[in-house]
Design a protein around this motif. Sequence first.
Motif, PDB file in Angstrom:
ATOM      1  N   ALA A 138       0.853  -1.188   0.000  1.00 20.75           N
ATOM      2  CA  ALA A 138       0.000   0.000   0.000  1.00 20.75           C
ATOM      3  C   ALA A 138       0.887   1.235   0.000  1.00 20.75           C
ATOM      4  CB  ALA A 138      -0.923  -0.016   1.221  1.00 20.75           C
ATOM      5  N   ARG A 139       0.248   2.398   0.003  1.00 23.02           N
ATOM      6  CA  ARG A 139       0.962   3.680   0.057  1.00 23.02           C
ATOM      7  C   ARG A 139       0.264   4.533   1.110  1.00 23.02           C
ATOM      8  NH1 ARG A 139       4.725   5.736  -2.814  1.00 23.02           N
ATOM      9  NH2 ARG A 139       4.557   4.180  -4.441  1.00 23.02           N
ATOM     10  N   VAL A 140       1.058   5.235   1.928  1.00 22.46           N
ATOM     11  CA  VAL A 140       0.508   6.094   2.980  1.00 22.46           C
ATOM     12  C   VAL A 140      -0.037   7.365   2.337  1.00 22.46           C
ATOM     13  CG1 VAL A 140       1.054   7.398   5.062  1.00 22.46           C
ATOM     14  CG2 VAL A 140       2.109   5.174   4.690  1.00 22.46           C
ATOM     15  N   ILE A 141      -1.325   7.676   2.628  1.00 27.56           N
ATOM     16  CA  ILE A 141      -1.916   8.897   2.083  1.00 27.56           C
ATOM     17  C   ILE A 141      -2.173   9.933   3.178  1.00 27.56           C
ATOM     18  CG2 ILE A 141      -2.872   7.821   0.030  1.00 27.56           C
ATOM     19  CD1 ILE A 141      -5.575   7.657   1.415  1.00 27.56           C
ATOM     20  N   ALA A 142      -2.100   9.540   4.420  1.00 21.95           N
ATOM     21  CA  ALA A 142      -2.147  10.466   5.562  1.00 21.95           C
ATOM     22  C   ALA A 142      -1.077   9.973   6.528  1.00 21.95           C
ATOM     23  CB  ALA A 142      -3.514  10.469   6.217  1.00 21.95           C
ATOM     24  N   PRO A 143      -0.140  10.839   6.951  1.00 25.36           N
ATOM     25  CA  PRO A 143       0.990  10.398   7.772  1.00 25.36           C
ATOM     26  C   PRO A 143       0.548   9.620   9.009  1.00 25.36           C
ATOM     27  CG  PRO A 143       0.976  12.805   7.503  1.00 25.36           C
ATOM     28  CD  PRO A 143      -0.205  12.270   6.784  1.00 25.36           C
ATOM     29  N   GLY A 150      -3.200   6.672  10.828  1.00 21.30           N
ATOM     30  CA  GLY A 150      -3.104   7.391   9.576  1.00 21.30           C
ATOM     31  C   GLY A 150      -3.949   6.661   8.553  1.00 21.30           C
ATOM     32  N   GLN A 151      -3.715   6.935   7.290  1.00 22.74           N
ATOM     33  CA  GLN A 151      -4.531   6.307   6.258  1.00 22.74           C
ATOM     34  C   GLN A 151      -3.633   5.790   5.139  1.00 22.74           C
ATOM     35  OE1 GLN A 151      -7.644   8.881   4.927  1.00 22.74           O
ATOM     36  NE2 GLN A 151      -8.866   7.193   4.152  1.00 22.74           N
ATOM     37  N   ALA A 173       5.944   8.756   6.869  1.00 17.90           N
ATOM     38  CA  ALA A 173       5.540   9.964   6.160  1.00 17.90           C
ATOM     39  C   ALA A 173       4.570   9.649   5.030  1.00 17.90           C
ATOM     40  CB  ALA A 173       6.778  10.667   5.600  1.00 17.90           C
ATOM     41  N   GLN A 174       3.848  10.674   4.603  1.00 15.51           N
ATOM     42  CA  GLN A 174       2.912  10.541   3.488  1.00 15.51           C
ATOM     43  C   GLN A 174       3.675  10.188   2.214  1.00 15.51           C
ATOM     44  OE1 GLN A 174       0.430  13.949   2.974  1.00 15.51           O
ATOM     45  NE2 GLN A 174      -0.463  13.205   1.071  1.00 15.51           N
ATOM     46  N   PRO A 192       7.108   0.162   6.803  1.00 17.85           N
ATOM     47  CA  PRO A 192       7.702   0.595   5.528  1.00 17.85           C
ATOM     48  C   PRO A 192       8.333  -0.576   4.786  1.00 17.85           C
ATOM     49  CG  PRO A 192       8.437   1.981   7.360  1.00 17.85           C
ATOM     50  CD  PRO A 192       7.701   0.842   7.951  1.00 17.85           C
ATOM     51  N   VAL A 193       8.263  -0.513   3.460  1.00 21.16           N
ATOM     52  CA  VAL A 193       8.841  -1.580   2.643  1.00 21.16           C
ATOM     53  C   VAL A 193      10.342  -1.453   2.617  1.00 21.16           C
ATOM     54  CG1 VAL A 193       8.953  -2.577   0.335  1.00 21.16           C
ATOM     55  CG2 VAL A 193       6.789  -1.757   1.225  1.00 21.16           C
TER      56      VAL A 193
END
Length: 193
Positions: A138-143, A150-151, A173-174, A192-193
């Motif tokens: 996935a990717r962080v869109i809200a820190p 977060g989201q 981080a976003q 984190p990847v």
Amino acid sequence: MPSLGLPGDAKFAIAIVVGMVLIVVARWASQVRGSKRDLWIAVRIGDVLLTEVLGAFLVGYGLGGFVAQPDAAVAGGPGPPGRFGPPGRFGGFTANLPAALGVVGAAVAVITRLDLSGIALRGATPHNGLSQYVGWDARVIAPISAGGFGQIAMRDGMGYPLSAVATAETDIAQGTPVRVVGTKGLNLLVAPV
């Protein structure tokens, strides 16, 4: 089965080789669950890889063709006569060893992918349970702050985008790519990847 102009042994050898290639490609494509390779090459249906099932069928069909040549029985060679009278309930379909071993191979491929012990001991998993996303990218869109919320955004099994609340043990981080590593309460736990 219509003749392709190949000797019987060559047809079955080709079926085995193509089946093995499909199994290897399906396993390779399914390494990252939810990826485009997983959706379009491995063709995942739940836990089962449709490409792998097709490959297993072809391997079983090819092995069955080597064990009992179906063309020899159809050619009217020596041996017991065929069935007399009108075709049965299902038309002229007659089960032969290659087709039967192909179905057995496909069934084995399905059974090895299913978590039968989990179904028997815990019951069926919930349809939209959070645990189905463990291992997805996935990717962080809200820190996300450490221990906070977060989201994240990712694609579901059909390829549609979805967002979810997530927590992490470190600050993220976003825009950071993450992997879902577990669940914490009713939220996804990411790293984190």
